[in-house]
Design a protein around this motif. Structure first.
Motif, short mmCIF file in Angstrom:
data_model
loop_
_atom_site.label_atom_id
_atom_site.label_comp_id
_atom_site.label_asym_id
_atom_site.label_seq_id
_atom_site.Cartn_x
_atom_site.Cartn_y
_atom_site.Cartn_z
N ASP A 195 -6.14 -0.47 0.10
CA ASP A 195 -6.43 -0.08 1.48
C ASP A 195 -5.84 1.29 1.79
O ASP A 195 -5.22 1.94 0.95
CB ASP A 195 -5.90 -1.14 2.45
N ASP A 196 -6.04 1.72 3.04
CA ASP A 196 -5.61 3.05 3.47
C ASP A 196 -4.24 3.03 4.13
O ASP A 196 -3.85 4.00 4.78
CB ASP A 196 -6.64 3.65 4.44
N GLU A 197 -3.51 1.95 3.97
CA GLU A 197 -2.18 1.86 4.57
C GLU A 197 -1.32 3.01 4.08
O GLU A 197 -1.25 3.30 2.88
CB GLU A 197 -1.54 0.52 4.17
N ARG A 284 3.04 3.09 -3.00
CA ARG A 284 1.86 2.23 -3.08
C ARG A 284 1.82 1.45 -4.39
O ARG A 284 1.38 0.30 -4.43
CB ARG A 284 0.59 3.08 -2.96
#
Length: 449
Positions: A195-197, A284
């Motif tokens: 995801d783009d977290e 990440r």
């Protein structure tokens, strides 16, 4: 009572336990019990020990019985305790000792069901089949003495290229067993969706360490020297070192180095990993580096992160080279973990004793699993759990130099420590076996529309 038994011994130390040999033994056996002597050395039975084994087999429903023994070494008797067999004891190198007492009826039934034509995996196939119907009992009594013999180092046996054909057969036999007990999972794991977290870094290298003053600087230096197209950091978890390791770490004052000294004193390696995993600076992707090892070159980290995106995997396993303390290659050399395949690696992982190195994980997913707070096999359960559902990526480039030296945590372990390690991993496999059986049952009851 000993008239109720036949004994079978291989012709030589290198004779493989083929399917044909097992079938021949089963066809010839005509007594109530069959004793398979898996090594050519003649053992020295303690008084009434064989009667003891037969008596326990008779009083139980066991299909196989095995017992602790002594090793004779330079005139001294050294205890060789074994561990109980459980459903997760799927390793083909499970230590039964040289003697296994079979209930002949169970032996014959299993041999008749054997469909494979293995050259090496016949005995392994046999005991897996017996275990599906009968208990396998460990007698924790020292019933015989084994004469002097050359001890075989099996630490890297399953990754040694010379054993590749053996391992292919063992994998096939184990996979067949998993199908029969309902634990086999089909190929096609779920691909990871990143995801783009936002994260403070794209990747974090994690080094848990305690008292590695001789090697920690090399490990830190190899991490900080990595050249990447993304921001990364290094998280060093110093588990209360007392030998000067702390001073060595603090010499590397660097904005990329996050130093953690846990308040708790009950953390093992897995607990230290969790401290890094849940630290607000964790990236990440979280990447392994042991405190006495180092990356093979300055591009290892970039290759790892690239592979995550290319393969859409939830975790990644690389390849490494075994070296001595001075980083000179030693046997077996390059360990590339060819036993892991995209089609069946998630099943074969229940047979082998580890996932390889270096290991790296997608941080959000690992945070839902965490690592066990132990210092051996700390990540094995997490890797099995992830591979149950998600794709595991592979890199065959040598990313890592793994030092073998007297300071390793697994250097020259005692038999007691080996047993402790193996029993723990057998427990992990049992739990995962149950979880996969449950998953298959649930999926069968709730088929996709």
């Amino acid at each position: 009572m000993t008239n109720n038994i036949h004994t079978f011994t291989p012709q030589g130390p290198d004779e493989p336990w083929s399917s044909d040999l097992v079938r021949s033994i089963a066809a010839f056996a005509d007594t109530e019990y069959t004793l398979i002597h898996a090594t050519p050395e003649k053992v020295d039975w303690s008084p009434f020990a064989l009667e003891r084994m037969i008596g326990i087999a008779s009083d139980s429903s066991a299909g196989i019985v095995y017992a602790d023994y002594y090793d004779l070494h330079e005139g001294d008797l050294r205890p060789h305790p074994l561990i109980p067999y459980c459903r997760g004891s799927l390793r083909d190198d499970f230590d039964f000792g040289p003697l296994m007492l079979f209930r002949t009826q169970a032996l014959k039934e299993a041999a008749q069901e054997m469909t494979g034509n293995y050259r090496f995996a016949g005995l392994y196939d046999l005991r897996l089949r017996i275990s599906q119907r009968h208990p396998i009992l460990h007698i924790n009594e020292y019933l015989y003495t084994r004469p002097p013999h050359s001890a075989e180092d099996k630490h890297f046996a399953y990754v040694d290229p010379r054993n590749r054909q053996v391992q292919i057969e063992m994998e096939e036999a184990c996979t067949d067993h998993l199908r029969r007990v309902g634990a086999w999972l089909p190929p096609g794991r779920t691909l990871a969706a990143f995801d783009d977290e936002p994260f403070p870094a794209e990747a974090s290298v994690v080094i848990p360490v305690r008292n590695r003053v001789r090697t920690i600087a090399d490990a830190i230096r190899s991490a900080l020297m990595q050249k990447t197209r993304f921001p990364f950091n290094l998280i060093v978890v110093d588990n209360h070192s007392t030998d000067g390791t702390t001073d060595e770490i603090l010499r590397f004052a660097n904005r990329r180095l996050i130093y953690i000294r846990p308040h708790r004193r009950d953390l093992a390696i897995g607990g230290c990993w969790n401290a890094a995993l849940h630290h607000p600076c964790c990236g990440r992707f979280i990447v392994q580096l042991d405190s006495d090892d180092l990356y093979s070159d300055i591009h290892s980290l970039q290759k790892i992160v690239d592979a995550f995106y290319e393969q859409q995997c939830a975790m990644l396993v690389g390849s490494y080279r075994i070296t001595d303390f001075d980083l000179q290659p030693i046997p077996p050399g390059i360990v590339d973990h060819r036993e892991w395949t995209p089609q069946n690696g998630h099943n074969n992982a229940l047979r082998i004793n580890g996932f390889g190195a270096p290991r790296a994980f997608y941080t959000p997913l690992l945070r839902t699993v965490n690592l066990a707070n132990v210092s051996y096999g700390e990540d094995y359960g997490a890797c099995l759990r992830i591979s149950r559902d998600y794709a595991v990526g592979r890199l065959y480039d040598v990313l890592y130099l793994c030092r073998r030296w007297e300071g390793n945590s697994d250097a020259s372990p005692t038999q007691s420590r080996i047993n402790q390690y193996n029993a723990y991993k057998d427990s992990i496999r049992t739990w995962e076996l149950d979880a996969r059986i449950k998953k298959n049952q649930t999926d069968a009851n709730n088929p996709l529309e």
